[in-house]
Design an enzyme around this catalytic site. Sequence first.
Site, short mmCIF file in Angstrom:
data_model
loop_
_atom_site.label_atom_id
_atom_site.label_comp_id
_atom_site.label_asym_id
_atom_site.label_seq_id
_atom_site.Cartn_x
_atom_site.Cartn_y
_atom_site.Cartn_z
CB SER A 89 49.49 66.73 -35.19
OG SER A 89 49.50 66.08 -36.30
CB THR A 192 50.05 62.05 -31.12
OG1 THR A 192 49.64 63.66 -30.47
CG2 THR A 192 51.47 61.95 -29.96
CB THR A 210 51.36 65.46 -30.00
OG1 THR A 210 51.06 66.17 -30.87
CG2 THR A 210 51.52 66.07 -28.32
NE ARG A 220 45.17 69.79 -23.76
CZ ARG A 220 45.51 68.89 -25.07
NH1 ARG A 220 46.87 68.85 -26.07
NH2 ARG A 220 44.75 67.85 -25.09
CB ILE A 221 50.38 70.15 -20.63
CG1 ILE A 221 51.34 71.53 -20.77
CG2 ILE A 221 51.07 68.46 -20.24
CD1 ILE A 221 52.35 71.66 -19.67
N GLY A 222 48.83 68.35 -22.34
CA GLY A 222 48.15 66.40 -23.25
C GLY A 222 48.36 65.76 -22.64
CG ASP A 223 47.12 61.94 -24.21
OD1 ASP A 223 47.51 63.41 -24.76
OD2 ASP A 223 47.61 60.73 -25.33
CB THR A 243 46.71 58.81 -30.87
OG1 THR A 243 47.20 59.79 -31.20
CG2 THR A 243 46.18 57.99 -31.61
N GLY A 244 44.60 60.87 -29.57
CA GLY A 244 43.79 61.57 -29.98
C GLY A 244 43.30 62.91 -28.73
CG MET A 245 40.44 65.25 -25.85
SD MET A 245 38.45 65.37 -25.46
CE MET A 245 38.01 66.01 -26.50
N GLY A 246 43.61 63.95 -25.88
CA GLY A 246 44.54 63.69 -24.39
C GLY A 246 43.97 63.63 -23.10
#
Length: 332
Positions: A89, A192, A210, A220-223, A243-246
């Site tokens: 990850s 992450t 991450t 897609r870009i997360g947090d 960490t987790g769902m961005g």
Amino acid sequence: MSRRKFLKKSVFTAGSLILGSCVEVNSKNHTVLLGATMPVLKKPIVIATWNHGLAANKAAWEILKNNGPALDAVEKGVRVSESDENNRSVGLGGLPDKNGMVTLDACIMNHENECGAVGCLTDIEHPISVARKVMEDTPHVMLVGQGAYDFAIEKGFPKVDLLTAEAKLEWENWKASEDLKKPAINCENHDTIGMLAMDAEGNISGACTTSGWAYKLHGRIGDSPIIGAGLFVDNEVGGACATGMGEAVIRIAGSATVVELMRHGKSPQEACEIAVKRIMNKHKNMEGLQVGFLAMNNKGEVGAYSVYAGFNYAVTSVDNHELIDAGYEMEW
Ligand code: SD4
């Protein structure tokens, strides 16, 4: 799903971070720090998300113990996870997006609120170092996609194929499965590394890196590369990372929220708990929606909290090098 009850007060062996703090021992016999009664750690300190944080902290500690700057420590620390091909990850060996491409997100922030970030970066092993170059060598904060890649190459970063044979196989198996539209969001594919360090001078820096949500849509870009979401540092207060769902973290400007809560007097532990609860209040369906926050204030107190059980973090200082299970709201 049951709500966790936090009750127990214990005293542990000397040298342990949780000496005299409010703790609970969970079913795996791991310690969980609870409530607002965090011990104050002596600087320098480095903390990082998940168990890969232990190896990363070790590298960061090499810098901190010699009175080096927190910024160098966090960069050096998370580079360990970026190069660890067994980690699915982060960086090399990370699981790819839906199209089979490994795309990386990272950001870095120092004690002067300077920051740099890269999003959807391909073929570069150390996005965190590219993010630092964005911070130091450009007037910008964030570069993404092809522009980030071109910038990295221009700065001398080598092109590296990040898709390992093992990650490719997992992606192929996923494609062949029935789960095409709905990749599972859990601790296995959401890991992450976020790191916060306070150096001997008392300056705080943070880094977050991450490969993001496994099998995400391409682009897609997360947090994690978003300053204020995946990471935020204000030296007057402290720092936080997520960490987790961005997507859920971005919706509440997660790390900035934790830092602002600390600015207004909350301990790192309380601030992380409030941010987690805010996410829970803002989402009607929490099924499988894991988010964890990790924070440190400029006094040397740390805290962490997550929606679901399973989030842990590594703490390293002159007296400690240990993995601690975060408190949480729900069992899986
Ligand atoms: C993301 N927050 O891309 C990242 C993934 C993650 O633990 O944190 N994994 O949404």
